[in-house]
Scaffold this motif. Structure first.
Motif, PDB file in Angstrom:
ATOM      1  N   THR A  55      -4.642  10.916  -7.924  1.00 43.73           N
ATOM      2  CA  THR A  55      -5.332  10.760  -6.643  1.00 43.73           C
ATOM      3  C   THR A  55      -6.387   9.679  -6.779  1.00 43.73           C
ATOM      4  OG1 THR A  55      -6.937  12.474  -7.214  1.00 43.73           O
ATOM      5  CG2 THR A  55      -4.978  13.171  -5.987  1.00 43.73           C
ATOM      6  N   LEU A  56      -6.653   9.043  -5.681  1.00 46.50           N
ATOM      7  CA  LEU A  56      -7.698   8.027  -5.660  1.00 46.50           C
ATOM      8  C   LEU A  56      -8.949   8.630  -5.040  1.00 46.50           C
ATOM      9  CD1 LEU A  56      -5.686   4.942  -4.392  1.00 46.50           C
ATOM     10  CD2 LEU A  56      -6.376   5.450  -6.717  1.00 46.50           C
ATOM     11  N   PHE A 104     -11.583   3.501  -2.158  1.00 45.67           N
ATOM     12  CA  PHE A 104     -11.434   3.044  -0.778  1.00 45.67           C
ATOM     13  C   PHE A 104     -12.674   2.298  -0.294  1.00 45.67           C
ATOM     14  CE2 PHE A 104      -8.438   6.647  -0.958  1.00 45.67           C
ATOM     15  CZ  PHE A 104      -7.289   5.937  -0.669  1.00 45.67           C
ATOM     16  N   ILE A 149       0.838  -1.206   0.000  1.00 52.42           N
ATOM     17  CA  ILE A 149       0.000   0.000   0.000  1.00 52.42           C
ATOM     18  C   ILE A 149       0.867   1.249   0.000  1.00 52.42           C
ATOM     19  CG2 ILE A 149      -1.667   1.344   1.354  1.00 52.42           C
ATOM     20  CD1 ILE A 149      -2.891  -1.011  -0.138  1.00 52.42           C
ATOM     21  N   ILE A 150       1.924   1.255   0.806  1.00 50.76           N
ATOM     22  CA  ILE A 150       2.827   2.403   0.855  1.00 50.76           C
ATOM     23  C   ILE A 150       3.483   2.633  -0.509  1.00 50.76           C
ATOM     24  CG2 ILE A 150       4.994   3.264   1.853  1.00 50.76           C
ATOM     25  CD1 ILE A 150       2.609   3.534   3.689  1.00 50.76           C
ATOM     26  N   LEU A 177       1.723   6.612  -6.963  1.00 50.87           N
ATOM     27  CA  LEU A 177       0.633   7.476  -7.388  1.00 50.87           C
ATOM     28  C   LEU A 177       0.949   8.933  -7.100  1.00 50.87           C
ATOM     29  CD1 LEU A 177      -2.517   5.421  -6.330  1.00 50.87           C
ATOM     30  CD2 LEU A 177      -1.702   5.883  -8.642  1.00 50.87           C
ATOM     31  N   ALA A 178       1.630   9.201  -5.994  1.00 52.06           N
ATOM     32  CA  ALA A 178       2.002  10.571  -5.669  1.00 52.06           C
ATOM     33  C   ALA A 178       3.021  11.118  -6.665  1.00 52.06           C
ATOM     34  CB  ALA A 178       2.560  10.645  -4.248  1.00 52.06           C
ATOM     35  N   ILE A 180       2.394   1.706  -3.480  1.00 50.59           N
ATOM     36  CA  ILE A 180       1.374   2.161  -4.434  1.00 50.59           C
ATOM     37  C   ILE A 180       1.081   3.642  -4.223  1.00 50.59           C
ATOM     38  CG2 ILE A 180      -1.075   1.968  -5.039  1.00 50.59           C
ATOM     39  CD1 ILE A 180      -0.761  -1.080  -4.533  1.00 50.59           C
ATOM     40  N   ARG A 181       0.942   4.056  -2.973  1.00 44.46           N
ATOM     41  CA  ARG A 181       0.668   5.467  -2.692  1.00 44.46           C
ATOM     42  C   ARG A 181       1.821   6.361  -3.130  1.00 44.46           C
ATOM     43  NH1 ARG A 181      -1.031   6.742   3.055  1.00 44.46           N
ATOM     44  NH2 ARG A 181      -1.511   8.725   2.061  1.00 44.46           N
TER      45      ARG A 181
END
Length: 100
Positions: free
Chosen positions: A78-79, A84, A65-66, A72-73, A68-69
């Motif tokens: 943005t999701l 979610f 998750i980290i 994306l950053a 992927i974030r």
């Protein structure tokens, strides 16, 4: 370099906290007569391995998750909240599946 060391340390701490938490939750249960400790069952190799694999899986999920974030950053994406909500629904379905 310092950030990577800090991240590894944080991830390692997460793993040990999860492993300890899972082991303590499986150590005892409460019934009408009081607390029942499961020392012998909790110290078996199969049980310890199960706790280890569970904590490791959760930690690897956290790392994924980290990453992927962070990716994306970097792309300035943005999701939305729907992603979610969908992820939460999938996790709830998986928990239900594993419980039954």
């Amino acid at each position: 370099m310092m950030f990577k060391d800090w991240l590894k340390n944080k991830t390692t701490q997460l793993f040990f906290v999860l492993w300890l938490h899972i082991s303590l939750l499986n150590l005892f249960f409460v019934n009408k007569r009081g607390i029942v400790f499961l020392w012998q069952n909790n110290s078996e190799l199969n049980t310890l391995l199960t706790h280890f694999v569970t904590a490791l899986t959760a930690t690897l999920f956290y790392i994924a998750i980290i990453k992927i974030r962070l990716r994306l950053a970097e792309k300035k994406l943005t999701l939305g909240n729907n992603v979610f909500v969908f992820g939460s629904a999938v996790m709830l379905a998986l928990i239900g599946f594993f419980l039954f």
